[in-house]
Design a protein around this motif. Structure first.
Motif, PDB file in Angstrom:
ATOM      1  N   GLN A  18      12.129  -8.363 -11.935  1.00 57.04           N
ATOM      2  CA  GLN A  18      11.525  -8.827 -13.193  1.00 57.04           C
ATOM      3  C   GLN A  18      11.035 -10.268 -13.067  1.00 57.04           C
ATOM      4  OE1 GLN A  18      14.525  -8.292 -16.178  1.00 57.04           O
ATOM      5  NE2 GLN A  18      14.186  -6.080 -16.397  1.00 57.04           N
ATOM      6  N   LYS A  19      11.747 -11.062 -12.257  1.00 55.58           N
ATOM      7  CA  LYS A  19      11.373 -12.463 -12.050  1.00 55.58           C
ATOM      8  C   LYS A  19      10.373 -12.612 -10.903  1.00 55.58           C
ATOM      9  CE  LYS A  19      14.098 -14.008 -15.279  1.00 55.58           C
ATOM     10  NZ  LYS A  19      13.556 -14.630 -16.511  1.00 55.58           N
ATOM     11  N   GLU A  20       9.831 -11.491 -10.432  1.00 54.23           N
ATOM     12  CA  GLU A  20       8.756 -11.444  -9.432  1.00 54.23           C
ATOM     13  C   GLU A  20       9.193 -11.866  -8.041  1.00 54.23           C
ATOM     14  OE1 GLU A  20       5.426 -13.573 -11.059  1.00 54.23           O
ATOM     15  OE2 GLU A  20       5.012 -11.997 -12.531  1.00 54.23           O
ATOM     16  N   TYR A  21      10.468 -11.640  -7.736  1.00 54.56           N
ATOM     17  CA  TYR A  21      10.927 -11.765  -6.358  1.00 54.56           C
ATOM     18  C   TYR A  21      10.643 -10.443  -5.645  1.00 54.56           C
ATOM     19  CZ  TYR A  21      13.641 -15.978  -7.534  1.00 54.56           C
ATOM     20  OH  TYR A  21      14.024 -17.233  -7.920  1.00 54.56           O
ATOM     21  N   THR A  22      10.419 -10.518  -4.355  1.00 61.26           N
ATOM     22  CA  THR A  22      10.324  -9.311  -3.533  1.00 61.26           C
ATOM     23  C   THR A  22      11.707  -9.026  -2.977  1.00 61.26           C
ATOM     24  OG1 THR A  22       8.039  -9.808  -2.903  1.00 61.26           O
ATOM     25  CG2 THR A  22       9.239  -8.253  -1.518  1.00 61.26           C
ATOM     26  N   VAL A  23      12.259  -7.876  -3.336  1.00 59.39           N
ATOM     27  CA  VAL A  23      13.662  -7.590  -3.019  1.00 59.39           C
ATOM     28  C   VAL A  23      13.793  -6.412  -2.060  1.00 59.39           C
ATOM     29  CG1 VAL A  23      15.929  -7.008  -3.974  1.00 59.39           C
ATOM     30  CG2 VAL A  23      14.342  -8.429  -5.302  1.00 59.39           C
ATOM     31  N   LEU A  24      14.555  -6.624  -0.991  1.00 56.33           N
ATOM     32  CA  LEU A  24      14.963  -5.527  -0.118  1.00 56.33           C
ATOM     33  C   LEU A  24      16.457  -5.338  -0.335  1.00 56.33           C
ATOM     34  CD1 LEU A  24      14.468  -3.441   2.101  1.00 56.33           C
ATOM     35  CD2 LEU A  24      14.897  -5.236   3.799  1.00 56.33           C
ATOM     36  N   ASN A  25      16.808  -4.259  -1.017  1.00 53.02           N
ATOM     37  CA  ASN A  25      18.207  -3.964  -1.341  1.00 53.02           C
ATOM     38  C   ASN A  25      18.719  -2.946  -0.329  1.00 53.02           C
ATOM     39  OD1 ASN A  25      20.680  -3.441  -2.480  1.00 53.02           O
ATOM     40  ND2 ASN A  25      19.900  -2.682  -4.425  1.00 53.02           N
ATOM     41  N   VAL A  26      19.660  -3.372   0.506  1.00 51.79           N
ATOM     42  CA  VAL A  26      20.108  -2.515   1.600  1.00 51.79           C
ATOM     43  C   VAL A  26      21.601  -2.221   1.512  1.00 51.79           C
ATOM     44  CG1 VAL A  26      18.319  -3.373   3.163  1.00 51.79           C
ATOM     45  CG2 VAL A  26      20.554  -4.477   3.140  1.00 51.79           C
ATOM     46  N   SER A  27      21.979  -1.111   2.112  1.00 47.25           N
ATOM     47  CA  SER A  27      23.379  -0.722   2.272  1.00 47.25           C
ATOM     48  C   SER A  27      23.467   0.093   3.550  1.00 47.25           C
ATOM     49  CB  SER A  27      23.865   0.085   1.064  1.00 47.25           C
ATOM     50  OG  SER A  27      23.199   1.329   1.020  1.00 47.25           O
ATOM     51  N   ARG A  28      24.660   0.629   3.811  1.00 43.54           N
ATOM     52  CA  ARG A  28      24.815   1.448   5.017  1.00 43.54           C
ATOM     53  C   ARG A  28      24.058   2.766   4.902  1.00 43.54           C
ATOM     54  NH1 ARG A  28      28.888  -0.532   8.316  1.00 43.54           N
ATOM     55  NH2 ARG A  28      30.313  -2.020   7.338  1.00 43.54           N
ATOM     56  N   SER A  29      23.775   3.196   3.668  1.00 40.97           N
ATOM     57  CA  SER A  29      23.162   4.514   3.482  1.00 40.97           C
ATOM     58  C   SER A  29      21.759   4.456   2.865  1.00 40.97           C
ATOM     59  CB  SER A  29      24.063   5.380   2.587  1.00 40.97           C
ATOM     60  OG  SER A  29      24.281   4.746   1.334  1.00 40.97           O
ATOM     61  N   SER A  30      21.209   3.268   2.653  1.00 39.97           N
ATOM     62  CA  SER A  30      19.883   3.162   2.063  1.00 39.97           C
ATOM     63  C   SER A  30      18.808   3.534   3.088  1.00 39.97           C
ATOM     64  CB  SER A  30      19.644   1.741   1.541  1.00 39.97           C
ATOM     65  OG  SER A  30      19.857   0.789   2.560  1.00 39.97           O
ATOM     66  N   ALA A  31      17.579   3.707   2.615  1.00 41.54           N
ATOM     67  CA  ALA A  31      16.469   4.087   3.515  1.00 41.54           C
ATOM     68  C   ALA A  31      16.318   3.064   4.635  1.00 41.54           C
ATOM     69  CB  ALA A  31      15.185   4.222   2.704  1.00 41.54           C
ATOM     70  N   VAL A  32      16.359   1.793   4.259  1.00 44.34           N
ATOM     71  CA  VAL A  32      16.439   0.714   5.249  1.00 44.34           C
ATOM     72  C   VAL A  32      17.880   0.231   5.223  1.00 44.34           C
ATOM     73  CG1 VAL A  32      15.640  -1.568   5.920  1.00 44.34           C
ATOM     74  CG2 VAL A  32      14.037   0.043   4.854  1.00 44.34           C
ATOM     75  N   THR A  33      18.575   0.387   6.325  1.00 46.18           N
ATOM     76  CA  THR A  33      20.002   0.080   6.354  1.00 46.18           C
ATOM     77  C   THR A  33      20.268  -1.351   6.810  1.00 46.18           C
ATOM     78  OG1 THR A  33      20.318   0.787   8.647  1.00 46.18           O
ATOM     79  CG2 THR A  33      20.456   2.491   6.939  1.00 46.18           C
ATOM     80  N   MET A  78       8.647 -14.911  -3.129  1.00 40.38           N
ATOM     81  CA  MET A  78       9.898 -15.198  -2.436  1.00 40.38           C
ATOM     82  C   MET A  78      10.599 -13.885  -2.093  1.00 40.38           C
ATOM     83  SD  MET A  78      10.308 -18.431  -1.999  1.00 40.38           S
ATOM     84  CE  MET A  78       9.753 -20.016  -2.600  1.00 40.38           C
ATOM     85  N   LYS A  79      11.063 -13.785  -0.882  1.00 37.50           N
ATOM     86  CA  LYS A  79      11.698 -12.554  -0.420  1.00 37.50           C
ATOM     87  C   LYS A  79      13.225 -12.693  -0.436  1.00 37.50           C
ATOM     88  CE  LYS A  79      10.016 -10.624   3.231  1.00 37.50           C
ATOM     89  NZ  LYS A  79       9.510 -10.442   4.605  1.00 37.50           N
ATOM     90  N   VAL A  80      13.875 -11.676  -0.974  1.00 33.44           N
ATOM     91  CA  VAL A  80      15.332 -11.669  -1.082  1.00 33.44           C
ATOM     92  C   VAL A  80      15.888 -10.481  -0.312  1.00 33.44           C
ATOM     93  CG1 VAL A  80      17.309 -11.518  -2.634  1.00 33.44           C
ATOM     94  CG2 VAL A  80      15.242 -12.745  -3.366  1.00 33.44           C
ATOM     95  N   LEU A  81      16.860 -10.754   0.549  1.00 35.47           N
ATOM     96  CA  LEU A  81      17.641  -9.676   1.152  1.00 35.47           C
ATOM     97  C   LEU A  81      18.913  -9.536   0.325  1.00 35.47           C
ATOM     98  CD1 LEU A  81      18.209  -7.610   3.395  1.00 35.47           C
ATOM     99  CD2 LEU A  81      19.401  -9.434   4.635  1.00 35.47           C
ATOM    100  N   LEU A  82      19.050  -8.394  -0.306  1.00 32.08           N
ATOM    101  CA  LEU A  82      20.196  -8.113  -1.172  1.00 32.08           C
ATOM    102  C   LEU A  82      20.997  -6.974  -0.573  1.00 32.08           C
ATOM    103  CD1 LEU A  82      21.699  -8.313  -3.977  1.00 32.08           C
ATOM    104  CD2 LEU A  82      19.984  -6.706  -4.839  1.00 32.08           C
ATOM    105  N   THR A  83      22.300  -7.143  -0.441  1.00 34.49           N
ATOM    106  CA  THR A  83      23.142  -6.057   0.071  1.00 34.49           C
ATOM    107  C   THR A  83      23.955  -5.459  -1.078  1.00 34.49           C
ATOM    108  OG1 THR A  83      25.139  -7.358   0.571  1.00 34.49           O
ATOM    109  CG2 THR A  83      23.370  -7.342   2.235  1.00 34.49           C
ATOM    110  N   GLY A  84      24.215  -4.176  -0.968  1.00 31.08           N
ATOM    111  CA  GLY A  84      25.025  -3.518  -1.994  1.00 31.08           C
ATOM    112  C   GLY A  84      24.429  -2.228  -2.498  1.00 31.08           C
ATOM    113  N   GLY A  85      23.127  -1.987  -2.181  1.00 31.40           N
ATOM    114  CA  GLY A  85      22.514  -0.716  -2.548  1.00 31.40           C
ATOM    115  C   GLY A  85      22.607  -0.412  -4.028  1.00 31.40           C
ATOM    116  N   LYS A  86      23.237   0.714  -4.356  1.00 29.70           N
ATOM    117  CA  LYS A  86      23.358   1.160  -5.746  1.00 29.70           C
ATOM    118  C   LYS A  86      24.648   0.679  -6.404  1.00 29.70           C
ATOM    119  CE  LYS A  86      20.550   5.300  -4.971  1.00 29.70           C
ATOM    120  NZ  LYS A  86      20.493   6.791  -5.045  1.00 29.70           N
TER     121      LYS A  86
END
Length: 253
Positions: free
Chosen positions: A22-37, A1-9
């Protein structure tokens, strides 16, 4: 399962990213300054199963410029919800608001106002996939935050500050937030508006609430009279400090 998470660090996003991985989700954690914005996400057609939106300005002070919060919190949230609604794979959208939107105060701060506007937008969408999480003050015992943090540090030095009756602060642990997020991601039923509060710290009984933060040592209890509290918070308001008249009223609600 893929999760789009906003908030970066950010405080919440960092914790949720680690938990979801840890629960085996695939997570893309994005913010205005992350590698993927966030802008990269808006420009892409990639699909996600879940959207968790924690990003935005979060300083709850009456001295902030509302236009900044309107742009960072309201406009960004609406854009992300519109992106979610175009995503045919998306199952649910979790918007992190604040319990402060429910406070009965004559003038809400730019932070609370911006969160309330997004909640209003979500309610008008009439989409059962859109859910709102309203945490109170977020702590991770034994580490207190907000006004509880300085009070905890003083108690560790042997000085317990006792407020007059009626002053309190609600708080929730990051662990509780994590449990609720996982529950909402895995629930087949729509959970629209969730308020999260673990405990209500009675500031008139410092030794009792400080046990939740593993402060068990003996010490001197100092009672602060109501007139002195009012004076201190009035000075803080004049100097535009975090401990101001708005915060004083918030502790009494």
């Amino acid at each position: 399962m893929k999760v789009l998470l906003t908030g970066g660090k950010g405080y919440v996003a960092s914790y949720l990213e680690e938990l979801l991985v840890q629960k085996e989700y695939t997570v893309l954690n994005v913010s205005r300054s992350s590698a993927v914005t966030l802008q990269d996400v808006f420009n892409s057609t990639e699909s996600f199963d879940y959207y968790i939106h924690t990003a935005g300005l979060s300083s709850d002070t009456p001295f902030s410029n509302f236009e900044d919060y309107e742009k960072a919190n309201v406009q960004l949230s609406i854009s992300l919800i519109e992106r979610f609604e175009k995503d045919i794979e998306a199952k649910c959208f979790l918007f992190f608001s604040t319990l402060y939107v429910k406070l009965d105060m004559p003038h809400k701060t730019p932070y609370a106002r911006s969160k309330a506007l997004v909640e209003k937008y979500i309610s008008e969408r009439n989409d059962s996939r859109l859910s709102v999480i309203r945490p109170s003050l977020i702590c991770s015992p034994s580490l207190a935050r907000g006004i509880l943090g300085p009070l905890q540090k003083l108690a560790n030095l042997g000085l317990y500050i006792k407020f007059p009756p009626g002053f309190h602060m609600q708080w929730v642990s990051m662990e509780t937030i994590g449990v609720k997020v996982l529950e909402m991601l895995n629930s087949e039923d729509s959970l629209r508006n969730i308020d999260l509060v673990d405990f209500d710290a009675d500031l008139n009984d410092p030794k009792r609430w400080l046990k939740d933060f593993n402060v068990l040592k003996s010490g001197l209890v100092v009672q602060i009279p109501i007139w002195l509290l009012g004076f201190m918070f009035s000075i803080g308001h004049t100097l535009r400090l975090p401990f101001n008249k708005h915060f004083f009223n918030k502790l009494k609600l």
